[in-house]
Scaffold this active site. Structure first.
Site, PDB file in Angstrom:
ATOM      1  N   HIS A  36       0.860  -1.186   0.000  1.00 29.14           N
ATOM      2  CA  HIS A  36       0.000   0.000   0.000  1.00 29.14           C
ATOM      3  C   HIS A  36       0.893   1.232   0.000  1.00 29.14           C
ATOM      4  CE1 HIS A  36      -3.750   2.163   0.629  1.00 29.14           C
ATOM      5  NE2 HIS A  36      -3.122   2.908   1.525  1.00 29.14           N
ATOM      6  N   ASP A  38       0.879   5.127  -0.406  1.00 29.60           N
ATOM      7  CA  ASP A  38       0.103   6.366  -0.460  1.00 29.60           C
ATOM      8  C   ASP A  38       0.802   7.406  -1.322  1.00 29.60           C
ATOM      9  OD1 ASP A  38      -2.249   6.038   1.340  1.00 29.60           O
ATOM     10  OD2 ASP A  38      -0.687   5.528   2.787  1.00 29.60           O
ATOM     11  N   ASP A 151      -8.596   1.502   1.247  1.00 29.81           N
ATOM     12  CA  ASP A 151      -8.253   2.462   2.301  1.00 29.81           C
ATOM     13  C   ASP A 151      -9.091   3.732   2.327  1.00 29.81           C
ATOM     14  OD1 ASP A 151      -6.733   2.943   4.580  1.00 29.81           O
ATOM     15  OD2 ASP A 151      -5.266   4.141   3.504  1.00 29.81           O
ATOM     16  N   HIS A 411      -6.746   9.283  -1.579  1.00 23.46           N
ATOM     17  CA  HIS A 411      -7.571   9.272  -0.363  1.00 23.46           C
ATOM     18  C   HIS A 411      -6.894   9.917   0.842  1.00 23.46           C
ATOM     19  CE1 HIS A 411      -5.320   5.419  -0.278  1.00 23.46           C
ATOM     20  NE2 HIS A 411      -5.251   5.653   1.014  1.00 23.46           N
TER      21      HIS A 411
END
Length: 995
Positions: A36, A38, A151, A411
């Protein structure tokens, strides 16, 4: 491990009880490796690229190459593209192509980022998916078919609809209400077929999987440590978080994993368990990760008869294929969303709906500028002559802003849930991209034909471009430095204009100009100062309004209001102001002939401050310490009455003796034409606010209180695409926050006679905390001593002033239903003004011809008109052959292939006339652009020919077994005629003839 050493572990597993026995010999575990990453949160994109991202892709590709059974899914295309273009060697690129061919590396979701689902607009969701999908298809010929939205803080019903339109077969989400997830686990309801659109229903349904309570992380099974910021270790020596898998540690890992798997298996209807393996910033040392998991997996598979489970590495495609093959009829979920999101009692994530309000505004304005720039560039390139512009340079300017707007949809981007350095990164990328597109549009404006004969030099030419595909009548506002000004069109005819003192800048003036512009067209206006010395001047001056001042009034608590009213009106509304309070009192609406009591004021919620153990408001959460209280003590008012518009200015002071106001409301009513062209302009009250700087730990709302009997029911939008009905939810400790919802573009309250609509140019939190009330959170300033906040400086202690905009529509439902969508688009896509100096007589040469307008029926919206610049062939077979031969390296952008997307604005049955299907001839509609030679219908992001797109058909409990497709099951498109049904979004490649 020998047979005798196995017995203690077997005994421990037996003690796990019936749950383990239930799945004995049955459970198949699909281990899905992922990282993951970001795109901006605690670190900037640049920092992440420096520290760990290239290591993830390099080491994963190497690890997969060394082990044929290994798999990996990649999500965020911004990072992959940066690695591919700037870091990957030729060898690595060839390995990636081989892994994709073997289907062992899979791209899921495929967008530039994993976008937020609460405060993004669906236009921008589509953009970021289109950019990512276009890159993947052009580079590899692949098209993602499964999502990984694990997420985002809550799940919208719009996203599954868009993914279905893009050709997806499966959708994964995770963050939904903790109590709802618990219920769904115990009822085996985590998997369902989601029909996210009430109008499209089964035609755009998608199978959806909600990750269980363990979400996307696999704690206890990470062996590569954590990346070290700000610099990666020179020797790549990362201390591992977990002990290696060995003979001594095997029992520990087997016991924990089997226990975890069997818990999960009980929550699903099939014996196929999706086991996400990874977490934030993982797999930068993939060989170490896989080496340990290989040993654990080998051991478990060797003892499958005793353990009752088997394991395999898997992509999402492999997992969903296994579930799809099961003979199960699935539950159906309708168009309801999963918002708001609560992670625990009293932890409702509704603060981020407003966090970093300034960034939210900038992101939406950047998107609007991109929208205008795309269509203006497309018109220009399709014209007969373009003298001054390098098309490749122009495409680069558009591409940079496409990427910047896509990036901020992350997000932890537009949500405002990032550190300040990341905010600065988003702002820099957006402003740089906007400057490039503005420069492009200025260059095009220089090449537009203008013939003006003026008596003397001086002044400016304003080219005003309407990016919408219908005629817009509106008032544009310019800032000038002189109080006496003339405004004429390019033929020298005077234009209705009004000049007045600036509401914010004492040394400047606001110039308001009435304009009517056809679809995708422009108008030129000549703006010149009037010189008083010339007494014989015949120049028509902009009108000057009169201003009435109302003295400072203290906030009253005696309720004695409505005795001294001042009317301010246009042809549609009369706003009554109370001279005793300087507040709005009521509004009379013409069509219904009804007066609705209505007042507005600023209130503030206070948050818990400083306590480390307390749940307190932060970038994510909204946890007020009680109800909202008035944020002002006194208010001053001015009414500016003019021929073009009337403006109400209300200045609110935090303390009665303050010299400067903290809050302001500027309300405008326009006096436009009395025909249908001025309908939208007349039926709105435009409001702009000034909010800040705030006191620490205050969250400020604008509350509008009305006499409407709404029963505490609020309607708010999902991403600007569709409306959701929100009934009030009572909670002993958390009712305020729990009843906040995202408003990406619109919200309304109503009773049997009238509806009050709020339209916004950016995202806010919205709520109805009382009967007849609607409140919008406009700004937040927060700080606390929580360890998380202090460790990462994840603060929201911003002292900025924000200036959000809302438009109000009031009237009967039939009226507001017809106006809401188009009014929202007129706010979102206001005309763009481009200036240039005027020097005497201007007679441009034979530049691009004055082009015909492009006009769509009122229920349709031109969602995009763009030259993407993609190099791939529309024919999939040809494109794959070109990739195999390496021809993509020599391909050039196709400037005659235009991406066109049309959106039906209305739900089925929403409006008697505007909800009908619309048939139009694209060749005829687009004739103002050029000669259409071919029309291809494509999937939402353009990568599929819809005639070859056949999505999976999932059995459902209601008996439907419908073959999903990207559109209504109609015969293949033949010729330029197309019918658009309610809420459909149809995407086309339009090929234009060479000039």
């Amino acid at each position: 491990m020998g047979p005798h050493s196995w017995l203690p572990l077997f005994m421990q597993l037996a003690l796990l009880g019936p749950q383990w026995a239930l799945h004995f010999y049955k459970v198949k575990v699909f281990v899905v490796p992922h990282s993951h990453m970001d795109v901006g949160w605690l670190h900037t994109v640049q920092e992440s690229m420096q520290v760990y991202v290239p290591d993830v892709y390099n080491s994963v590709v190497e690890a997969l190459t060394r082990g044929k059974r290994r798999r990996f899914i990649a999500v965020e295309q911004e990072y992959f593209r940066l690695w591919w273009d700037g870091f990957a060697s030729a060898k690595r690129k060839q390995q990636v192509r081989q892994l994709l061919a073997e289907q062992r590396l899979e791209f899921v979701l495929g967008g530039q980022v994993m976008h937020d689902e609460a405060v993004t607009h669906f236009d921008d969701q589509i953009l970021q998916l289109t950019e990512g999908h276009g890159f993947l298809y052009e580079t590899f010929g692949i098209r993602p078919q499964f999502s990984w939205q694990v997420d985002p803080f809550g799940a919208s019903a719009t996203t599954p609809t868009l993914l279905a339109l893009a050709g997806f077969n499966g959708h994964i989400i995770s963050r939904i209400d903790y109590d709802l997830k618990d219920t769904m686990q115990h009822t085996q309801g985590l998997q369902f077929v989601w029909r996210g659109s009430r109008s499209l229903e089964a035609r755009q349904e998608i199978f959806t999987h909600v990750l269980d309570q363990y979400s996307y992380c696999s704690d206890g099974f990470m062996w590569n440590g954590s990346p070290r910021f700000p610099d990666r270790p020179f020797d790549m020596d990362y201390s591992a978080v977990e002990m290696p898998v060995s003979q001594d540690s095997m029992n520990h890992y087997v016991l924990n994993l089997v226990d975890n798997v069997n818990k999960r298996a009980a929550w699903f209807r099939t014996q196929h368990v999706l086991w996400p393996w990874g977490c934030d910033r993982q797999f930068f040392n993939a060989s170490q990760q896989f080496a340990n998991m290989d040993r654990l997996m080998d051991h478990i598979n060797k003892h499958t008869p005793e353990l009752g489970i088997s394991m395999q590495y898997a992509t999402l495609a492999e997992y969903f294929q296994a579930v799809f093959a099961q003979d199960v009829s699935w539950q159906v979920r309708d168009h309801r969303d999963f918002l708001p999101y609560s992670s625990a009692p009293e932890q409702t994530w509704t603060g981020f709906y407003t966090s970093q309000s300034g960034l939210k505004r900038l992101a939406r304005r950047a998107s609007a500028l991109l929208y205008a720039g795309e269509s203006l560039f497309t018109r220009y390139m399709l014209s007969a002559a373009h003298r001054f512009l390098d098309p490749a340079w122009a495409l680069t300017q558009l591409q940079q802003l496409r990427w910047a707007v896509s990036e901020v949809q992350h997000h932890d981007g537009i949500t405002g849930t990032h550190i300040l350095a990341v905010r600065d990164m988003f702002v820099e990328h957006l402003t740089t991209g906007m400057a490039g597109v503005r420069k492009l549009m200025d260059s095009i404006a220089q090449d537009m034909p203008l013939t003006h004969s003026g008596p003397e030099p001086g002044g400016h030419v304003a080219m005003v471009y309407n990016p919408l595909a219908w005629t817009v009548t509106t008032v544009i506002t310019l800032t000038v430095s002189f109080p006496e000004v003339s405004v004429t069109d390019e033929s020298g005819r005077p234009v209705l204009a009004q000049v007045q003192d600036s509401k914010e800048t004492p040394s400047a003036y606001d110039l308001h100009v009435l304009t009517t512009i056809p679809g995708l067209s422009y108008q030129h206006y000549i703006i010149k100062p009037i010189r008083k010395a010339r007494e014989d001047s015949q120049e028509a001056a902009a009108t000057v309004p009169s201003t009435i001042q109302f003295g400072l009034k203290l906030r009253r608590q005696d309720g004695q209001v409505g005795r001294n009213l001042v009317p301010v009106k246009n042809s549609c509304y009369t706003v009554f102001l109370d001279k005793d309070t300087n507040l709005m009192h009521s509004i009379w609406e013409r069509q219904s002939n009804r007066t609705v009591r209505m007042s507005q004021e600023f209130l503030a919620y206070r948050s818990v401050y400083g306590y480390e153990e307390a749940v307190t408001s932060d970038n994510y959460l909204f946890t007020p310490n009680g109800t909202a209280e008035p944020a002002w003590a006194a208010v001053r008012m001015e009414v500016v009455e003019g021929q073009l518009l009337s403006e109400i200015r209300q200045y609110f002071y935090r303390q009665a003796n303050d010299s400067d106001h903290t809050y302001a409301i500027y309300s405008r009513l326009a006096h436009g034409p009395q025909d249908s062209a001025g309908e939208l302009l007349c039926h709105r009250i435009e409001q702009e606010y000034r909010v800040g700087p705030l006191e620490l730990n205050h969250e400020v709302v604008l509350r509008t209180s009305t006499s409407l009997n709404t029963g505490l029911v609020l309607y708010s939008d999902n991403n600007g695409y569709q409306m959701q009905r929100r009934t009030y939810r009572h909670d002993r400790n958390n009712s305020v926050s729990l009843n906040y919802y995202p408003m990406a573009q619109s919200a309304f309250i109503q009773d049997g006679g009238s509806r009050l609509v709020l339209l916004s140019e950016q995202a806010h939190g919205v709520s109805s905390q009382g009967n007849g009330q609607v409140e919008v959170m406009l700004h937040r300033r927060l700080w606390n001593k929580l360890e998380w906040t202090l460790q990462y400086n994840l603060t929201h202690d911003v002292t900025s002033v924000v200036r959000p905009v809302l438009w109000l529509l009031l009237g009967p439902r039939t009226l507001t239903t017809g106006l809401r969508q188009r009014s929202g688009l007129e706010l979102q896509h206001r005309p763009v003004v481009l200036f240039r100096e005027l020097g005497g007589t201007v007679q441009n040469g034979p530049g691009p011809r004055k082009q015909e307008p492009v006009t769509l029926p009122p229920s349709l919206h031109l969602q995009i008109l763009s030259i993407p610049g993609w190099k791939y062939s529309s024919n999939h077979t040809v494109h794959l052959k070109n990739l195999q031969k390496g021809h993509y390296r020599r391909a050039k952008a196709d400037f005659r292939r235009v991406l066109l997307r049309l959106h039906h604005l209305y739900e089925a049955g929403e409006h008697q006339a505007l909800s009908r299907p619309v048939t139009l001839n694209l060749q005829s509609v687009l004739r103002g652009l050029g000669s259409v030679v071919a029309v291809e219908e494509r999937s939402l992001t353009g990568t599929w020919d819809v005639n070859s797109l056949h999505r999976w058909s999932w059995k459902t409990e209601d008996g439907h077994h419908h073959r999903g497709s990207s559109r209504r099951p109609l015969p293949p498109l033949r010729g330029p005629n197309v019918t658009i049904h309610p809420k459909e979004i149809r995407t086309f490649f339009i090929h234009f003839q060479e000039q």
